[in-house]
Design a protein around this motif. Structure first.
Motif, PDB file in Angstrom:
ATOM      1  N   UNK A  46      35.292  32.360  40.304  1.00 21.47           N
ATOM      2  CA  UNK A  46      34.018  32.044  39.687  1.00 21.47           C
ATOM      3  C   UNK A  46      33.692  32.966  38.536  1.00 21.47           C
ATOM      4  N   UNK A  47      33.044  32.442  37.549  1.00 18.71           N
ATOM      5  CA  UNK A  47      32.732  33.204  36.345  1.00 18.71           C
ATOM      6  C   UNK A  47      31.617  34.204  36.637  1.00 18.71           C
ATOM      7  N   UNK A  48      31.835  35.433  36.208  1.00 19.07           N
ATOM      8  CA  UNK A  48      30.827  36.466  36.363  1.00 19.07           C
ATOM      9  C   UNK A  48      30.754  37.318  35.118  1.00 19.07           C
ATOM     10  N   UNK A  49      30.014  38.406  35.189  1.00 16.26           N
ATOM     11  CA  UNK A  49      29.889  39.284  34.038  1.00 16.26           C
ATOM     12  C   UNK A  49      31.198  40.026  33.792  1.00 16.26           C
ATOM     13  N   UNK A  50      31.634  40.042  32.541  1.00 12.09           N
ATOM     14  CA  UNK A  50      32.865  40.732  32.167  1.00 12.09           C
ATOM     15  C   UNK A  50      32.519  42.005  31.408  1.00 12.09           C
ATOM     16  N   UNK A 106      52.474  34.327  36.364  1.00 11.34           N
ATOM     17  CA  UNK A 106      52.781  35.336  37.381  1.00 11.34           C
ATOM     18  C   UNK A 106      51.561  36.184  37.705  1.00 11.34           C
ATOM     19  N   UNK A 107      50.771  36.512  36.684  1.00 14.80           N
ATOM     20  CA  UNK A 107      49.537  37.253  36.924  1.00 14.80           C
ATOM     21  C   UNK A 107      48.579  36.423  37.775  1.00 14.80           C
ATOM     22  N   UNK A 164      39.691  44.153  40.841  1.00 20.64           N
ATOM     23  CA  UNK A 164      40.383  45.433  40.945  1.00 20.64           C
ATOM     24  C   UNK A 164      41.342  45.673  39.785  1.00 20.64           C
ATOM     25  N   UNK A 165      41.327  44.794  38.789  1.00 24.37           N
ATOM     26  CA  UNK A 165      42.292  44.891  37.698  1.00 24.37           C
ATOM     27  C   UNK A 165      41.603  44.963  36.345  1.00 24.37           C
ATOM     28  N   UNK A 205      39.536  33.636  37.864  1.00 29.96           N
ATOM     29  CA  UNK A 205      40.313  34.297  38.905  1.00 29.96           C
ATOM     30  C   UNK A 205      39.697  35.623  39.353  1.00 29.96           C
ATOM     31  N   UNK A 206      38.533  35.946  38.825  1.00 29.24           N
ATOM     32  CA  UNK A 206      37.809  37.113  39.292  1.00 29.24           C
ATOM     33  C   UNK A 206      38.004  38.376  38.487  1.00 29.24           C
ATOM     34  N   UNK A 207      38.780  38.330  37.404  1.00 28.48           N
ATOM     35  CA  UNK A 207      38.959  39.522  36.574  1.00 28.48           C
ATOM     36  C   UNK A 207      37.654  39.828  35.867  1.00 28.48           C
ATOM     37  N   UNK A 208      37.260  41.089  35.917  1.00 31.71           N
ATOM     38  CA  UNK A 208      35.983  41.482  35.310  1.00 31.71           C
ATOM     39  C   UNK A 208      36.153  42.594  34.279  1.00 31.71           C
TER      40      UNK A 208
END
Length: 849
Positions: A552-556, A700-701, A712-713, A793-796
């Motif tokens: 889900x889209x969140x603050x980056x 792959x990522x 966490x990334x 994918x949750x990357x922030x």
């Protein structure tokens, strides 16, 4: 913590094998152990690697010759390959491998769960260059560390004095110019990762050096990144005294002749050292070593750094022996003045070195060699092979191939021999009227007993005696054994044997049965029980509980990495004009002494700042880490395991972020680092996030992020890929006469340098505080097109990395990517950023396959 000095009798000689011929050559010429690869997951993808039944047969062959077998599993493993990797672990364990060589921390962890008795050796791909880093992987389950090739003998000694883990050191073979495990050149340029065994050998290509915008005269030295080969024959005593447990020969892509020559030479060196002598190469052995493969020999880094010696620069291919000089030519021949002690024969391969780059060289196989007075020889070649009149007088003549030497080396492994046999004892109980009993025991203590079917009768003429037993039981030629002690006794061990008659055929039959039983015990003992065959599923379930995937889209958030004080000031200025849009500025300065000033400037401006460690830490370099920690930044960007352990032990409250150089390529390796395995100790330190390996493409990522929390990334959105990271200093080599930092005059501080490749791209060159050089890709790359999917994918956390950008370019980049993360702009691959980089922008390593 101190490791005792290695015994001269105990030092292991470890030889390479890329095919069965090389395997036989290694065994016949005295290797104690042989390392070879699987069909997948090894750092020499082009070798004839093994799998399944071939793996079992190979290990059986080695063990029957009393040679250990180590399986190279030394690549990074991608998430969707972990199931296949798990199956490979089972095959390796059940096949009886003596050890497995590993790069990937996730695989190290998985093997520890699945087959804990299987020895795990840390590959040189782990980039271990000091004792503290070795202690980290030892705590993770490593039983031996293969050191980085860039260490000197005194540095190796300091390491062995501060770890109990045995170390392995390369003593001969090709040298990579970059630190193993840290070279991203093939990945960056061609999508072929060296961390996946697919190195394209860009270091062996020609480059022009551009200094302050101008090319300079390189005096024929175009192969600026191609080291000569390592040959440490005469240093064997020093390496043993330094505490090295294993001497390793490079060369899984080399021929059987090469393996025979190198293994025999280093076996002789070890034996000479054990006898109290300094090793000396005979002329014959030197010719074999040089002719089998040589780009010229040096001690590499074992004598310490010498930037004038490591790279010769005028060639990068196999050279062989310099045998003479061209003194004349005519329409169909070349006349050569031979060097003393050398010859050229029909069938030899030669090349003429005119002092130009090797792509212009002429040469071929000699068809006719006619001797002439004065040490001259007139050479003719096959029709059209060499335009003889085009060969310049004065050219050096190199013999690149000598069929006579090849045949000589092939003879050493033509017959199947066991160079070193294990002694077995034989005890026979001989009692008239009872069955004959034979007990065999090997050096490990394994013992078997066999009995005759029939009872023995007293002899009328020839009774059983020790001589007869030795003659018949000693026939062990096709086994790994030789007969040692023999004892005959009667009803009790203290009784004399009865004078029974025993046919020779019976002794032979009992010998064969006993030996087969011993061999079966040996083979079974070497197999490693797989106690958790489904460990991968269990670990993934544990990861899902500890770090559940998010979506889900969140603050980056955006961070920036700067490499100059000007860039730092520009980033701070941009942040003041755009409050809240930049959460961290990372500093990665050449001179770490400027870090304290950088932190002061940032804190005065009220912005958060983090400092990057160097990618390599060698013995005696803890001072660099102390400077970073003492500067008191908000966070530390950690680039190696040693730095990670250092910060955890001394500054446990620091915010630590693991960088790409930790080679996190799957969710298990991420889990190992995030959960503190091996490095946290009793401290409360933790990694707040990790930067994924640059070896991962977008698919792959994504596969990794579907199994672990994307928050966490910290993903690098924009950068010029750091390609070669090397101990060799091109600045010193080309812009000074100095050997190292003490006499080079520090040209790195005075000039801007880049290396121009064959297609005209200029790749910037920079030095770090340890005088190590990094060659960066001349083209910037962007992952901007994948931001929407990464957010899903949750990357922030996202990072922009600067290199040589000025204030204006810094502002433009930060504005562009900040807007992109906020959804104010979109980008398609290969568009949108050319204005910011004259060479254009590529989608980079995150591009989908």
């Amino acid at each position: 913590m101190t490791q005792t000095t290695t015994s001269k009798q105990q030092i292991e000689l470890l030889a390479p094998a890329g095919d069965s011929e090389a395997m036989r050559a290694a065994v016949a010429n005295g290797a104690d152990a042989v390392y070879f690869g699987l069909a997948n997951f090894n750092a020499r993808h082009r070798a004839d690697n093994l799998a399944g039944e071939s793996l079992r047969e190979t290990l059986r062959y080695l063990h029957l010759h009393n040679v250990r077998g180590y399986v190279a599993f030394n690549t990074l493993i991608f998430p969707d390959e972990l199931e296949q990797a798990q199956q490979s672990i089972i095959e390796i364990a059940e096949s009886g491998a003596d050890a497995v060589i590993i790069q990937d921390l996730g695989i190290l962890y998985l093997i520890g769960l699945m087959a804990p008795s299987l020895q795990r050796h840390a590959s040189t791909q782990m980039t271990l260059s000091d004792a503290r880093g070795i202690e980290v992987v030892t705590a993770m389950g490593i039983s031996r560390a293969i050191l980085a090739r860039e260490l000197s003998i005194p540095e190796i000694h300091r390491i062995t004095q501060n770890t109990t883990t045995p170390v392995e050191v390369f003593c001969h073979g090709a040298l990579c110019v970059a630190y193993s495990g840290q070279c991203l050149t093939s990945e960056s340029i061609g999508g072929r990762s060296a961390n996946r065994g697919q190195c394209a050998q860009a270091c062996r290509l020609p480059y022009e050096i551009v200094v302050d915008g101008k090319t300079i005269d390189q005096h024929g030295r175009q192969f600026l990144l191609s080291p000569q080969d390592l040959a440490a024959y005469e240093l064997v005593p020093d390496l043993i005294d330094a505490g090295v447990a294993s001497l390793k020969i490079e060369g899984r892509l080399k021929s059987g002749q090469y393996v025979a020559a190198t293994t025999a030479a280093y076996r002789e060196a070890i034996e000479a050292t054990a006898g109290g002598q300094r090793p000396r190469l005979s002329p014959e052995r030197e010719a074999q070593l040089t002719q089998s493969f040589s780009r010229g020999f040096t001690h590499g880094f074992l004598d310490g750094v010498n930037h004038q010696e490591l790279v010769q620069g005028t060639f990068s291919k196999k050279r062989g022996i310099c045998v003479g000089e061209v003194v004349g030519t005519d329409a169909d021949s070349v006349t050569v003045k031979l060097n003393r002690g050398h010859s050229i024969k029909p069938g030899d391969g030669i090349v003429f070195d005119e002092g130009h780059p090797e792509q212009d060289e002429k040469g071929g196989r000699v068809y006719e060699a006619a001797s002439a007075p004065g040490g001259l020889v007139r050479l003719k070649f096959g029709r059209g092979a060499v335009v003889t009149r085009a060969v310049a007088s004065g050219s050096l003549v190199w013999k690149t191939d000598d069929p006579a030497i090849n045949r000589q080396l092939e003879q050493t492994y033509k017959r199947d021999i066991v160079p070193r046999r294990e002694k077995i004892s034989c005890t026979i109980r001989a009692v008239a009227g009872e069955k004959l009993r034979m007990v065999m025991r090997d050096e490990s203590g394994a013992e078997v007993a066999v009995e005759s079917l029939m009872s023995m009768e007293l002899a009328r003429k020839f009774a059983l005696n020790e001589k007869l037993v030795r003659e018949q039981v000693g026939r062990l030629g096709d086994t790994p054994y030789e007969l040692g002690d023999v004892k005959l006794h009667g009803r009790s061990e203290s009784d004399l044997p009865d004078a029974v008659m025993v046919p020779k055929s019976l002794l032979n039959e009992m010998r064969r049965e006993a030996v087969q039983k011993l061999l079966a015990i040996r083979e079974q003992a070497r197999r490693h029980p797989v106690i958790r065959p489904n460990a991968l599923r269990e670990v993934r379930e544990e990861i899902a509980r500890a770090y559940p995937p998010t979506s889900g889209v969140g603050n980056a958030s955006l961070t920036v990495l700067v490499r100059t004080m000007e860039q730092l000031e520009a980033a701070i200025g941009w942040q003041k004009r755009h409050p809240g849009r930049l959460v961290m500025t990372w500093c990665d300065f050449e001179d770490v002494r400027r870090y304290a000033r950088a932190v002061e400037i940032a804190h005065r401006a009220g912005v958060s700042i983090g400092l990057a460690t160097m990618r390599i830490i060698k013995p005696g370099e803890d001072g660099f880490l102390k400077i970073i920690a003492d500067a008191a930044p908000e966070a530390i960007l950690v680039r190696n395991l040693s730095a990670l352990a250092y910060m955890a032990q001394r500054y446990p409250n620091a915010q630590l972020v693991g960088d790409y150089s930790l080679n996190v390529a799957n969710e298990i390796s991420a889990f190992v680092l995030l959960s503190g395995h091996g490095w946290r100790g009793e401290t409360g330190a933790s990694l707040s996030r990790l930067t994924p390996s640059h070896d991962l493409n977008a698919a792959q990522l994504e596969a990794m992020l579907r199994r672990i929390d994307g928050g966490l990334f910290e993903v690098v959105l924009h950068q010029q890929m750091p390609m070669f990271h090397m101990e060799h200093c091109v600045f010193a080599h080309m812009l000074s006469d100095g050997k190292d930092y003490r006499d080079c005059g520090r040209p790195c501080e005075k000039h801007r340098v880049s290396l121009r490749d064959r297609v005209g791209i200029e790749h910037p060159l920079q030095a770090d505080a340890g005088c190590r050089n990094t060659v960066f890709n001349g083209r910037a790359q962007s992952a901007g097109a994948y931001v929407p999917r990464l957010l899903e994918l949750g990357v922030r956390h996202f990072r922009v990395e600067l290199l040589q950008e000025d204030r204006s370019a810094t502002d433009s980049l930060l504005t562009y990517y900040s807007d992109l993360l906020a959804g104010r702009k979109s980008e398609r691959p290969r568009t949108g950023l050319k204005v910011l980089n004259l060479m254009g922008v590529t989608p980079g390593t995150l591009e989908f396959e």
